[in-house]
Scaffold this motif. Structure first.
Motif, short mmCIF file in Angstrom:
data_model
loop_
_atom_site.label_atom_id
_atom_site.label_comp_id
_atom_site.label_asym_id
_atom_site.label_seq_id
_atom_site.Cartn_x
_atom_site.Cartn_y
_atom_site.Cartn_z
N LEU A 179 -0.37 5.66 -0.78
CA LEU A 179 -1.42 5.98 0.18
C LEU A 179 -0.82 6.76 1.34
CD1 LEU A 179 -3.38 2.59 0.46
CD2 LEU A 179 -3.99 4.60 -0.89
N PRO B 107 0.81 -1.23 0.00
CA PRO B 107 0.00 0.00 0.00
C PRO B 107 0.83 1.27 0.00
CG PRO B 107 -0.07 -1.05 2.17
CD PRO B 107 0.60 -2.02 1.24
N ALA C 126 -2.35 3.46 4.63
CA ALA C 126 -1.52 2.29 4.35
C ALA C 126 -1.47 1.37 5.57
CB ALA C 126 -0.11 2.73 3.97
N PHE D 229 -4.87 -0.35 5.92
CA PHE D 229 -5.01 -1.38 4.90
C PHE D 229 -4.25 -2.64 5.29
CE2 PHE D 229 -3.36 -3.65 1.23
CZ PHE D 229 -4.50 -3.86 0.46
N ASN D 230 -2.99 -2.48 5.71
CA ASN D 230 -2.18 -3.64 6.09
C ASN D 230 -2.78 -4.38 7.28
OD1 ASN D 230 -0.13 -3.86 4.20
ND2 ASN D 230 1.21 -2.41 5.24
N TRP E 201 1.51 2.28 -3.48
CA TRP E 201 0.36 2.96 -4.08
C TRP E 201 0.30 4.43 -3.68
CZ3 TRP E 201 -3.40 -1.37 -2.09
CH2 TRP E 201 -3.16 -2.54 -2.81
#
Length: 461
Positions: A89, A84, A94, A97-98, A87
């Motif tokens: 972010l 992420p 990030a 997301f992780n 990307w």
């Protein structure tokens, strides 16, 4: 489908609670600056940012002069966690997301493993939730162990399936997983290689040569997967500052086992005793994996090198004990001996959950609000200073500059966790404190900042 949705929901809930807590605390003052929940989170965020910044081996995220050095540790977990960040972010997205995706993957593999071990859907879901609650702090900790737990459980799943049927498919799959995990986390890889080694010894003692050849072939295939990493590891180990660095981190030269080795091995020993007495299920799986964990816990007795091994293997013991009691709960009842075992094991599980969920209380509301003020100087540095530069900052801000900007710092304690001479770490500390009127008391108090975690723990002063 309902089971999957349930696992998805509690995985997402666990991942979003910290973000909701931060937003609730900061309100309109929120500027995207993350507090530190799990230990060393800021350090690992800096590593992830460095990987995303086109330094795949994250040489040194803090010191510009050393950012091209080899990594001091494995790097596969960083690559997984950096997705992420690649990307672009924002760090808080990030991180969320992780936490979400790796919690979900860990829970799904854990659930599937328990189902393969014979538990009902509800029983496997309960075991999955127990694992999640005990591992919550580690899943919140980026890189190690956030991206590590799912591959480890995948090894246990494949190893269990291979124990039931040593097919060519399982053989190849386990070889790939074993080789892949070499790049992920050295402590867990040691437990895996010890497990397969015990299986090798078992078949050799039984003179089961067809299966013995299959295990040898498995190890050879995994060696092929590991080969590029072994070449890179040679460069790491032969680096002129490798020995200094690992001693700063946590390397102690001792043959004496640690207290943690006895503590975590105790839970395995009493469980294996119950396995023998009660003739519990899947004794081959639990015997080999449990004994492997004990051997790794006490490995420094042979090697003379202690790197807090048992502390790290302890996370695997949590998984192992939970799997054992969930699978064998029906065998562990109707006797005074079983009652005593349950009292001990439940105290272990409850204390793990309490410790794990305690991570939510790590940052304070006031500190979380105050660090939002870092956003302005960090944004200015990123926007106005075009090329990567060395920033002379105070200590708190030095943790955030490598995360939120392309820049490096003059000094940060975490910089000493990478390949460089110990003398330079001390010099950087002194230069960074040039205007602080340091006293001997200050220097002694800050010992861990420039001398590292390893020697600081054993420092007589």
């Amino acid at each position: 489908m309902r089971i999957f949705i349930t696992i998805l929901l509690f995985s997402l809930l666990g991942a979003l609670i910290p973000l909701f807590q931060i937003l609730n605390w900061t309100g309109q003052s929120w500027r995207g600056i993350l507090p530190e929940y799990a230990d060393d989170s800021l350090y690992y965020y800096a590593r992830l940012h460095e990987v995303a910044d086109k330094h795949p081996f994250f040489g040194n995220p803090y010191f510009l002069e050393h950012n091209q050095e080899p990594s001091v540790s494995t790097y596969g977990a960083d690559w997984l966690g950096s997705i992420p960040w690649l990307w672009h972010l924002p760090p808080f997205l990030a991180a969320t997301f992780n936490m979400s995706i790796w919690s979900l993957m860990t829970n799904l593999v854990g659930y599937y493993l328990l189902r393969k071990m014979g538990l009902s859907k509800i029983g496997a879901l309960v075991g999955c939730i127990l694992l999640f609650l005990q591992l919550y702090k580690f899943l919140m900790r980026p890189v190690f162990l956030q991206t590590v737990l799912a591959p480890m459980l995948l090894f246990y799943l494949t190893y269990f399936m291979m124990g039931r049927q040593l097919s060519k498919r399982h053989q190849i799959l386990l070889a790939i997983i074993l080789g892949f995990n070499f790049y992920i986390y050295p402590y867990f890889f040691l437990a895996q290689i010890a497990t397969v080694g015990l299986m090798l010894v078992w078949y050799a003692l039984k003179r089961d040569y067809p299966r013995l050849i299959k295990i040898i072939t498995l190890l050879f295939l995994s060696l092929v997967v590991m080969f590029p990493g072994l070449i890179y590891q040679y460069a790491q180990l032969s680096h002129p500052f490798y020995s200094q660095t690992v001693h700063r981190i946590n390397w102690s030269d001792t043959y004496f086992p640690t207290v943690s080795a006895f503590f975590y091995s105790f839970w395995i020993v009493i469980s294996l005793a119950m396995l023998y007495i009660k003739r519990a299920k899947h004794n081959h799986f639990f015997f080999t994996t449990g004994l492997a964990l004990i051997l790794v816990n006490f490995s420094n007795v042979v090697s003379g090198r202690e790197m807090e091994t048992a502390n790290h293997i302890g996370r695997l013991v949590i998984i192992w004990v939970t799997l054992f009691v969930m699978v064998n709960r029906k065998f562990l009842k109707a006797s005074l001996l079983s009652f005593g075992y349950w009292v001990l094991i439940l105290s272990f599980i409850v204390s793990n959950i309490s410790y794990s969920l305690g991570v939510l209380g790590a940052p304070t509301k006031q500190a979380t609000i105050e660090i939002q003020d870092y956003a302005a100087p960090l944004n200015w540095l990123e926007a106005k200073v075009n090329s990567p530069s060395v920033i002379w900052s105070n200590l708190p801000l030095s943790f955030y500059i490598p995360i939120y900007t392309k820049h490096y710092v003059l000094f940060s304690p975490e910089g000493g966790l990478h390949l460089m001479p110990s003398q330079e770490v001390s010099q950087r500390y002194l230069i960074a404190r040039y205007f602080d009127n340091l006293t001997l008391t200050d220097i002694e108090r800050d010992y861990r900042q420039y001398a590292g975690t390893g020697p600081a723990i054993h420092h007589p002063g």
